[in-house]
Scaffold this motif. Sequence first.
Motif, short mmCIF file in Angstrom:
data_model
loop_
_atom_site.label_atom_id
_atom_site.label_comp_id
_atom_site.label_asym_id
_atom_site.label_seq_id
_atom_site.Cartn_x
_atom_site.Cartn_y
_atom_site.Cartn_z
N THR A 242 0.83 -1.20 0.00
CA THR A 242 0.00 0.00 0.00
C THR A 242 0.86 1.26 0.00
OG1 THR A 242 -0.17 0.42 2.39
CG2 THR A 242 -1.59 -1.30 1.49
N ARG A 243 0.27 2.33 -0.55
CA ARG A 243 0.88 3.66 -0.44
C ARG A 243 -0.23 4.69 -0.30
NH1 ARG A 243 5.98 4.63 -4.55
NH2 ARG A 243 7.08 2.68 -4.12
N LEU A 244 0.06 5.71 0.52
CA LEU A 244 -0.79 6.89 0.63
C LEU A 244 0.02 8.09 0.16
CD1 LEU A 244 -2.48 6.48 4.13
CD2 LEU A 244 -3.53 6.07 1.90
N LEU A 245 -0.56 8.90 -0.73
CA LEU A 245 0.19 10.00 -1.33
C LEU A 245 -0.61 11.29 -1.28
CD1 LEU A 245 0.48 7.48 -3.94
CD2 LEU A 245 2.63 8.61 -3.56
N GLU A 251 5.54 10.79 -3.68
CA GLU A 251 6.21 10.30 -2.49
C GLU A 251 5.18 9.96 -1.42
OE1 GLU A 251 9.41 9.61 -2.04
OE2 GLU A 251 9.79 10.16 -4.14
N SER A 252 5.26 8.75 -0.91
CA SER A 252 4.35 8.31 0.13
C SER A 252 4.62 9.07 1.43
CB SER A 252 4.51 6.81 0.36
OG SER A 252 3.58 6.34 1.30
N THR A 253 3.59 9.19 2.26
CA THR A 253 3.75 9.86 3.54
C THR A 253 2.93 9.16 4.60
OG1 THR A 253 3.44 11.93 4.76
CG2 THR A 253 1.87 11.47 3.02
N GLU A 254 3.46 9.11 5.82
CA GLU A 254 2.74 8.54 6.95
C GLU A 254 2.32 9.63 7.94
OE1 GLU A 254 1.84 5.40 6.88
OE2 GLU A 254 2.91 5.17 4.99
N ARG A 261 -5.91 11.80 1.05
CA ARG A 261 -4.75 11.11 0.49
C ARG A 261 -5.18 10.20 -0.65
NH1 ARG A 261 -2.19 14.59 2.07
NH2 ARG A 261 -0.65 14.66 3.75
N TRP A 276 1.68 0.64 -10.44
CA TRP A 276 2.28 1.96 -10.29
C TRP A 276 2.64 2.54 -11.66
CZ3 TRP A 276 3.17 5.45 -6.43
CH2 TRP A 276 4.11 6.46 -6.68
#
Length: 285
Positions: A242-245, A251-254, A261, A276
């Motif tokens: 998984t990725r949240l952008l 760039e993914s961010t937490e 997002r 992707w």
Amino acid sequence: MSPEPSQSDPSLKSLAALMRELAGAEILPAFGRVQARSKADGSLLTEVDLAVQERLINALERLTPGIPVLGEEMTQSAQQRLLSGASPRDPAAGEAGAFWALDPLDGTSNFACGFPAFAISLALFRNGRVELGIIHDPVRDECFSARLGQGAWLNGTPLNSAQNCERLADAMALMDFKRIPPGRLSGLLRKGAFRSQRNLGSVALDWCWLAAGRAQVYLHGGQRLWDYAAGRLIAAEAGVVTRLLPPGLAESTEQLTLEPRLALAAAHQALFDQWWEHVGLPWQD
């Protein structure tokens, strides 16, 4: 069997029982029969959303005193105050920056229209990360749950995302078109990109169905903390990549935020790499 919780957490079994009780009392009797009104962002709200949120907040206050609840139906200012106060850097914040993130009825539009895809979603944050997630689907009586680093379960049975789909062309895709820039749709939907596509209308169930292998790739253009917190943990613990952008970035961010997002996911890393490339982020539309 799911693992035993830490002493300060309620068990997944007790949370599942609480959600099932609330669903039977508040949600299912009103399914398809309740009046909805529009919120400022255009989404729908019913009295059921508010009733479930209130009852769950009261129950969680008893189960985990000192851990506040950030609910979708709270005011934005109240949400922001709670999120800021739950920073792990704030020594005055509850239990080590802990808080619950609650969506009392994810898929309200479905619920109000009689479409059987909606859920209660609940996640426990500590020190900026999700440690526990649980999602209850009242229609199917399916309870998805996960603990960080310990696995994910459906009604107590371990979950593993589908690993037998190697090519993007063979994948079932979950996609929310409403939040995708119109100029990107034709490229995403080009022939042969994936086998077929669905949109459940419930972010919580999107993540859970990925975890259960009912779909293999996922794209959603804008979901908020209470939308993805529990479901993303469940998917990740089942093996989903998984990725949240932030919108417009690759760039993914937490970082904890109330801002929407973009979510991208696939059943395993090789499929994620194909997905992707196909999606072609970042979008600058």
